[in-house]
Design a protein around this motif. Structure first.
Motif, short mmCIF file in Angstrom:
data_model
loop_
_atom_site.label_atom_id
_atom_site.label_comp_id
_atom_site.label_asym_id
_atom_site.label_seq_id
_atom_site.Cartn_x
_atom_site.Cartn_y
_atom_site.Cartn_z
N ASN A 55 41.48 49.35 37.07
CA ASN A 55 40.92 48.72 35.87
C ASN A 55 42.00 48.09 34.98
O ASN A 55 41.89 48.11 33.76
N ASP A 56 43.04 47.56 35.63
CA ASP A 56 44.01 46.72 34.93
C ASP A 56 43.44 45.31 35.00
O ASP A 56 43.16 44.81 36.10
N ILE A 57 43.28 44.68 33.86
CA ILE A 57 42.69 43.34 33.83
C ILE A 57 43.75 42.34 33.40
O ILE A 57 44.45 42.55 32.41
N LYS A 58 43.85 41.25 34.17
CA LYS A 58 44.75 40.16 33.83
C LYS A 58 43.91 38.88 33.70
O LYS A 58 43.15 38.56 34.61
N ILE A 59 44.10 38.21 32.58
CA ILE A 59 43.35 37.00 32.30
C ILE A 59 44.33 35.87 32.03
O ILE A 59 45.29 36.05 31.27
N TYR A 100 34.65 31.06 27.08
CA TYR A 100 34.31 31.03 28.50
C TYR A 100 33.54 29.77 28.84
O TYR A 100 33.85 29.08 29.80
N ASP A 101 32.52 29.44 28.06
CA ASP A 101 31.73 28.24 28.33
C ASP A 101 32.51 26.96 28.09
O ASP A 101 32.19 25.92 28.67
N LEU A 102 33.54 27.03 27.26
CA LEU A 102 34.41 25.86 27.07
C LEU A 102 35.30 25.62 28.29
O LEU A 102 35.93 24.58 28.40
N GLY A 103 35.35 26.59 29.19
CA GLY A 103 36.18 26.44 30.38
C GLY A 103 37.63 26.76 30.14
O GLY A 103 38.51 26.32 30.87
N LEU A 104 37.90 27.57 29.11
CA LEU A 104 39.27 27.90 28.75
C LEU A 104 39.81 29.13 29.51
O LEU A 104 40.99 29.42 29.46
N ILE A 105 38.94 29.84 30.20
CA ILE A 105 39.36 31.01 30.98
C ILE A 105 39.55 30.55 32.42
O ILE A 105 38.59 30.19 33.11
N TYR A 106 40.78 30.56 32.88
CA TYR A 106 41.10 30.06 34.22
C TYR A 106 41.03 31.14 35.29
O TYR A 106 40.72 30.85 36.43
N GLU A 107 41.33 32.38 34.92
CA GLU A 107 41.39 33.43 35.94
C GLU A 107 41.16 34.79 35.32
O GLU A 107 41.65 35.08 34.24
N ILE A 108 40.39 35.62 36.03
CA ILE A 108 40.17 37.02 35.64
C ILE A 108 40.44 37.85 36.89
O ILE A 108 39.76 37.68 37.90
N LYS A 109 41.42 38.73 36.82
CA LYS A 109 41.73 39.63 37.95
C LYS A 109 41.58 41.07 37.47
O LYS A 109 42.08 41.42 36.40
N ILE A 110 40.91 41.86 38.29
CA ILE A 110 40.70 43.28 37.97
C ILE A 110 41.10 44.08 39.20
O ILE A 110 40.55 43.88 40.28
N ASN A 111 42.06 44.99 39.04
CA ASN A 111 42.44 45.81 40.20
C ASN A 111 41.67 47.14 40.21
O ASN A 111 40.84 47.39 39.31
N ASP A 112 41.92 47.99 41.19
CA ASP A 112 41.19 49.24 41.34
C ASP A 112 41.46 50.24 40.22
O ASP A 112 40.73 51.21 40.07
#
Length: 128
Positions: A66-70, A52-64
């Motif tokens: 609790n499906d998570i897409k990264i 995360y601190d390296l900046g390698l995570i571009y997007e985190i989406k969480i729907n109602d």
């Protein structure tokens, strides 16, 4: 015999990790901070800083539900652990309470550069 191409010897660049838990009775909504704390436990094997601190995570989406897409990337597309990093990120999130599903995709746009790093990561690596 089929002739080998350079790509045959490079890590799988289209790697992703998907796991479904099919929770129907979600009590607690997962928030982005919880997901980030999980991801911060995953350290780049070549650079002693979390992804995360390296900046390698571009997007985190969480729907109602609790499906998570990264969406994530790597510092280098030829990284020897390219195929395993989405799985490492996915597994770090799997223990969150009421998680319904996790999907981690490796993307290459935009191309990563050191400007994506947090100030803490830049300090740890002496990058200014």
């Amino acid at each position: 015999m089929e002739e080998k191409q350079l790509e045959d010897f490079l890590p799988d660049k289209s790697s992703s990790y998907i796991r479904k838990f099919n929770k129907s009775n979600i009590i607690t909504k997962i928030n982005q901070e919880q997901v980030i704390e999980c991801i911060k436990t995953v350290v780049d094997p070549e650079i002693p800083v979390n992804l995360y601190d390296l900046g390698l995570i571009y997007e985190i989406k969480i729907n109602d539900k609790n499906d998570i897409k990264i969406k994530m990337t790597l510092t280098n597309p030829n990284c020897p652990v390219a195929g395993s990093m989405p799985e490492s990120v996915g597994k770090s999130v799997e223990n969150l309470k009421d998680l319904n599903s996790i999907e981690v995709s490796l993307v290459w746009e935009p191309k990563w550069n050191k400007d994506f790093m947090s100030e803490e990561a830049k300090l740890a690596l002496d990058i200014f």
